[in-house]
Design an enzyme around this catalytic site. Structure first.
Site: not given
Lengths: 503, 169
Positions: A278, A295, A341
């Protein structure tokens, strides 16, 4: 090489991983908590075992129980998904100790990236730019901070070491105003956390949150799959992501540079498997390392849609000791993907989570639409886990086409039984700044609020008709119950009808 | 049957006639209206135009979610409106507000205490649910009464946690 995989997770990501395993011909083992007995991941798996009650710490966070299920079921590998145990170096190590393949990076890489200070130091040494600041130098006193401040440069942020939620945070624009602001920040931090220690960090104005997906095999090959734009956030929760980033698109040089830096950061910790670096990117296209997520990410599907790489398949292949099938030059980004989302929370009531039974679901489909979800009509949303119901992901040739398609899909989506943030996304897609791609990480909180009605007067009349018809039909039902005499059929017949209606 | 339906201070006079005909402020529409799957989800055809909407009943109003926008509507028949106007009331200004838990969760903090004066928008309770902390705010000015919860306590959905009484006039 393993042939049976235990998925140590729940919800949409457990379903996503199960699907990949199925497609690769691997057997699957699900674990579930008591309230998740009917969850999709349990129903789709080849085997499923209960590991405890609803609270995460008694079930999905219980390493011992999960490893016991692995033993009992004969699983030879564990995929942790995201959240829960995914970034716990001790869990990855415990899997290896049991002779299980961990579908993820080595424990040492998780540990190195999990400690912010170590991570910053490691990547800085590898030549990766980090946000300038004094975090990790311990509690400095005011004189020391005042001496360092000009080196960091203004504007900067004073942040509480123990901090969070903006408490003990002050924006400083000049050295003159700094002493007073330092005192105020310390006072506030002391009151909020019982710890008055603060550190300095350069304030990145108009910062965007842009991340790079990387894939690394165990033969030393590391590639990146381009960027994802994740600046649409509320309280550090991402709400909508797109790939490519409207800020990076058209600037191949910036993408190449960020990609190379991300690969270098991953190599610095000997990274294997899928991971994400990031970055904060400022208006002048300077970028700074923020953290590495060791992950699979929630938003990985948008990268899959633009690159054609199935990231979960690749994770499994890598864990099975295969070489990457792509070289960097094979990776091309094609078209545009956006993910919304869909959360069980009420956008008109401060995004308060909404729980309850899902009574009716109509999912969007058709060209260019993908829905990753773990729920179905009849499933109950409980307060134990996060509020993500589904990820609605669309692809289009261009950004405009993707936006129009996402609008279409959001309007099709019906979820009854809980409140959802679908109207938030619909409003966001209507906002001019979003359409123009001009937004930063503060956009949602500072410039955008999903207010009530009003701004769409022309449909007010339709809304009035709807409200009146619904009120009218409910009045009729109510009065039917009261006015016995004038029913058109016998009371007994009517009663059974009434019961049917009111079951 | 004639109703006066109000959205954002705009009044619509809606008359429901028998045979699928509705008039709104005197204009006539052919309507066809069905509930879907027994849910508060409705399909409406108005002169051939097709709409789908969720309509929720809340304590104060009907909430109509239509094409991504939420409309809060009050619906009164003529008699109800006459009574309300005669009583001199504008629309229901609740004297007492009872803060109910919108979901089951854990009380993290109660930053107010009994007898304290609060303004509309002040945080009354911080409730944790679904791994998120939620600030529950006062919808009106008033005085905090009957605090029934404390930090660390679990609450059920709809459990009344405290009340805010309108300041004495």
């Amino acid at each position: 090489m393993f042939t049976k995989v235990l998925i140590a997770n729940r919800g949409e990501i457990a379903v996503r991983i199960l699907r990949a395993c199925r497609e690769l011909g691997l057997q699957t083992v699900a674990v579930y908590s008591e309230p998740d007995r009917q969850a999709l991941h349990v129903r789709y798996a080849d085997q499923a075992y209960c590991i405890g009650p609803g609270a995460s710490r008694d079930s999905y966070l219980r390493m011992d129980k999960i490893l016991e299920v692995a033993r009992k079921s004969g699983a030879q590998a564990i995929h942790p998904g995201y959240g829960f145990l995914a970034e716990r170096a001790d869990f990855a190590q415990a899997c290896l100790d049991e002779g299980l393949a961990f579908i993820g990076p080595k424990p040492s890489a998780i540990a190195a990236m999990g400690d912010k200070i170590v991570a910053r130091e490691t990547v800085r040494k590898a030549g990766v730019p980090v946000v300038p600041g004094t975090e990790g130098e311990g509690g400095l006193n005011d004189d020391e901070l005042l001496a360092i401040a000009p080196q960091i440069g203004f504007p900067l942020l004073v942040k509480a070491t123990a901090g969070g939620g903006g408490k003990g945070m002050r924006e400083v624009r000049s050295l003159e105003e700094m002493p007073a602001l330092l005192r105020a920040a310390r006072r506030e931090a002391e009151a909020a956390f019982g710890d008055g220690n603060v550190y300095l960090e350069k304030l990145i104005e108009g910062a965007r949150h842009i991340e790079i997906q990387v894939l690394a095999d165990s033969f030393g090959n590391t590639i990146h799959l381009g960027e994802r734009e994740c600046s649409i956030q509320r309280r550090h929760q991402k709400l909508l992501e797109e790939s490519p980033s409207p800020f990076v698109a058209g600037d191949d040089d910036l993408r190449r540079k960020m990609g190379q830096v991300a690969v270098r950061a991953a190599e610095a910790v000997g990274y294997v498997n899928a991971g994400t670096i990031e970055f904060l990117v400022d208006a002048d296209k300077h970028f700074y390392f923020l953290e590495m997520n060791t992950r699979l990410q929630v938003e990985h599907p948008i990268t899959e849609l633009v690159t054609g790489v199935d990231i979960v398949h690749e994770q499994i292949r890598i864990a099975r000791g295969r070489q990457l099938r792509w070289k960097q030059e094979d990776i091309q980004m094609r078209g545009w993907a956006i993910e919304a989302r869909v959360n069980a929370e009420d956008p008109y009531n401060n995004f308060v989570p909404s729980t309850g039974k899902l009574n009716h679901i109509l999912m969007p489909s058709g060209p260019g639409v993908r829905v990753d979800t773990g729920v179905f009509s009849g499933f109950e949303i409980t307060p134990y886990y996060d509020s993500l119901i589904a990820k609605l992901i669309v692809w289009g040739e261009t950004r405009a086409e993707a936006i129009l398609r996402l609008r279409r899909a959001l309007e099709e989506y019906r979820i009854m039984g809980v409140r959802t943030n679908i109207p938030f996304h619909q409003k966001l897609l209507d906002s001019h700044r979003f359409m123009a791609g001009q937004y930063d990480t503060r956009f949602v909180e500072e410039r955008f609020s999903p207010q009530y009605s009003a701004d769409r007067r022309e449909e007010g009349e339709i809304a009035a008709i709807l409200a009146t018809l619904v009120a009218h039909s409910e009045n009729l039902q109510a009065s039917n119950i009261v006015r016995r005499g004038i029913r058109d059929t016998s009371n007994w017949k009517w009663l059974s009808r009434w019961e049917r209606v009111h079951r | 049957m004639k109703y006066i339906t109000t959205i954002d201070n705009q009044e619509y006079t809606v008359e429901i006639l028998d045979d699928g005909v509705v008039t709104v402020n005197g204009k006539t529409y052919q309507v066809n209206f069905e509930s879907i799957d027994g849910q508060p989800l409705y399909s409406l055809l108005v002169n051939g135009a097709s709409y789908e909407s969720m309509v929720y009943a809340t304590e104060e109003a009907w909430e109509v979610l239509l094409r991504g926008y939420l409309y809060k509507a009050t619906v009164e028949d003529e008699r109800e409106k006459r009574l309300r106007v005669a009583a001199g009331g504008s629309q229901a200004q609740n004297a007492h507000f009872h803060l109910k838990a919108p979901m089951p969760g854990l009380v993290v903090a109660v930053p107010v205490s009994e007898g304290q004066e609060v303004k509309s928008g002040d945080v009354l309770v911080i409730l944790e649910s679904m791994k998120m902390q939620n600030e529950l705010k006062s919808p009106q000015d008033g005085i905090v009464k009957r605090v029934r919860v404390q930090a660390g306590q679990s609450v059920e959905r709809n459990q009344v946690m405290l009340s805010v009484h309108a300041p004495e006039a």
